[in-house]
Design a protein around this motif. Structure first.
Motif, short mmCIF file in Angstrom:
data_model
loop_
_atom_site.label_atom_id
_atom_site.label_comp_id
_atom_site.label_asym_id
_atom_site.label_seq_id
_atom_site.Cartn_x
_atom_site.Cartn_y
_atom_site.Cartn_z
N VAL A 11 0.85 -1.21 0.00
CA VAL A 11 0.00 0.00 0.00
C VAL A 11 0.88 1.25 0.00
N TRP A 12 0.59 2.12 -0.94
CA TRP A 12 1.23 3.45 -0.96
C TRP A 12 0.33 4.37 -1.76
N GLY A 13 0.44 5.64 -1.45
CA GLY A 13 -0.37 6.64 -2.13
C GLY A 13 -1.70 6.86 -1.42
N ALA A 14 -2.21 8.09 -1.52
CA ALA A 14 -3.41 8.50 -0.77
C ALA A 14 -4.63 7.62 -1.06
N GLN A 15 -4.88 7.31 -2.32
CA GLN A 15 -6.06 6.53 -2.66
C GLN A 15 -6.00 5.12 -2.05
N HIS A 16 -4.85 4.47 -2.17
CA HIS A 16 -4.73 3.12 -1.65
C HIS A 16 -4.75 3.09 -0.12
N ILE A 17 -4.18 4.11 0.51
CA ILE A 17 -4.23 4.19 1.97
C ILE A 17 -5.68 4.40 2.42
N ASP A 18 -6.42 5.21 1.69
CA ASP A 18 -7.84 5.40 1.99
C ASP A 18 -8.60 4.09 1.88
N TRP A 19 -8.38 3.34 0.80
CA TRP A 19 -9.02 2.03 0.64
C TRP A 19 -8.63 1.09 1.77
N PHE A 20 -7.33 1.09 2.10
CA PHE A 20 -6.84 0.23 3.18
C PHE A 20 -7.60 0.51 4.47
N TYR A 23 -11.60 -0.43 4.00
CA TYR A 23 -11.98 -1.80 3.66
C TYR A 23 -11.17 -2.86 4.41
N CYS A 24 -9.91 -2.97 4.07
CA CYS A 24 -9.08 -4.04 4.64
C CYS A 24 -8.96 -3.91 6.15
N LEU A 25 -8.48 -2.78 6.62
CA LEU A 25 -8.26 -2.60 8.05
C LEU A 25 -9.57 -2.67 8.84
N LYS A 26 -10.59 -2.02 8.32
CA LYS A 26 -11.89 -2.04 9.00
C LYS A 26 -12.40 -3.47 9.16
N SER A 27 -12.28 -4.27 8.12
CA SER A 27 -12.80 -5.64 8.21
C SER A 27 -11.93 -6.53 9.10
N LEU A 28 -10.65 -6.23 9.20
CA LEU A 28 -9.80 -7.00 10.12
C LEU A 28 -10.00 -6.57 11.57
N TYR A 30 -13.06 -6.37 12.79
CA TYR A 30 -14.24 -7.09 13.29
C TYR A 30 -13.77 -8.01 14.41
N GLU A 31 -14.62 -8.20 15.40
CA GLU A 31 -14.21 -8.88 16.63
C GLU A 31 -13.50 -10.21 16.42
N LYS A 32 -14.09 -11.11 15.64
CA LYS A 32 -13.48 -12.43 15.46
C LYS A 32 -12.17 -12.34 14.66
N ASN A 33 -12.12 -11.45 13.70
CA ASN A 33 -10.89 -11.27 12.93
C ASN A 33 -9.79 -10.67 13.80
N ARG A 34 -10.15 -9.69 14.61
CA ARG A 34 -9.17 -9.06 15.51
C ARG A 34 -8.55 -10.11 16.43
N LYS A 35 -9.38 -10.99 16.96
CA LYS A 35 -8.86 -12.04 17.84
C LYS A 35 -7.95 -12.99 17.07
N ALA A 36 -8.32 -13.29 15.82
CA ALA A 36 -7.54 -14.24 15.02
C ALA A 36 -6.18 -13.70 14.60
N ILE A 37 -6.06 -12.38 14.47
CA ILE A 37 -4.76 -11.83 14.05
C ILE A 37 -3.93 -11.34 15.23
N THR A 116 -9.52 -5.14 0.00
CA THR A 116 -10.12 -6.42 0.35
C THR A 116 -10.96 -6.28 1.61
N ILE A 117 -12.12 -6.92 1.60
CA ILE A 117 -12.99 -6.95 2.77
C ILE A 117 -13.09 -8.40 3.24
N PHE A 118 -12.74 -8.64 4.50
CA PHE A 118 -12.81 -9.97 5.09
C PHE A 118 -14.06 -10.08 5.96
N GLY A 119 -14.82 -11.15 5.80
CA GLY A 119 -15.97 -11.39 6.66
C GLY A 119 -15.51 -11.70 8.07
#
Length: 126
Positions: A11-20, A23-28, A30-37, A116-119
Motif C-alpha cells: 500500500v502506498w499513495g493516498a487513494q490506496h491508503i484510503d481504501w486500506f 476496507y481491509c483494516l476495517k474488516s480486520l 471485526y471482533e473475530k478477525n481481531r482475535k484471530a490476528i 479487500t474486505i474480510f468477513g
C-alpha cells in the motif's frame, strides 16, 4: 498449537491508503478477525513517506482495541521512483520474501490488499 500468522499488504499513495483504512483494516477489526490476528506479524510494502500514516491507522485500529500486531515495513527505495513501471517487480520481490519467511518458520500467510474486505471470522477459518 496453531501456526503463527503473517500478513502481507502492499500500500502506498493516498487513494490506496484510503481504501486500506475503509476496507481491509476495517474488516480486520471485526471482533473475530481481531482475535484471530492477535500476535500476527504484518508486513507492509510501502514508501517511506506513507509509513507514518500506516502506523497511525494501525495504532488507532488495533492498539487501542487491545490487539497486538507485530509490524514490519519493507520500504521501496529510490529506484521505485526512477522506474514507475517496475511496481509489479517490487511487489513480486516483497511477496517472495514473505513467502520464504512463511516456509522457513512454518507460518500461515494472509494476503491483504488494500481493497479487500474480510468477513468476520474468516481469518480464524484459514
Amino acid at each position: 498449537m496453531d501456526k503463527a500468522l503473517r500478513i502481507f499488504t502492499t500500500v502506498w499513495g493516498a487513494q490506496h491508503i484510503d481504501w486500506f483504512e475503509k476496507y481491509c483494516l476495517k474488516s480486520l477489526c471485526y471482533e473475530k478477525n481481531r482475535k484471530a490476528i492477535n500476535g500476527a506479524t504484518w508486513t507492509f510494502l510501502t514508501v517511506k513517506e506513507d509509513q507514518e500514516k500506516i502506523e497511525a491507522l494501525l495504532h488507532k485500529a488495533f492498539f487501542m482495541l487491545g490487539t497486538q500486531v507485530n509490524v514490519d515495513f519493507m520500504i521501496l527505495g529510490p529506484e521505485f521512483y526512477k522506474n514507475e513501471h517496475a511496481a509489479g517487480a517490487f511487489i513480486n520481490q516483497g511477496l517472495l520474501h514473505e513467502m520464504s519467511k512463511c516456509i522457513t518458520y512454518n507460518c500461515k500467510m494472509l494476503l491483504a490488499p488494500p481493497d479487500t474486505i474480510f468477513g468476520d471470522g474468516s481469518i480464524a477459518n484459514m
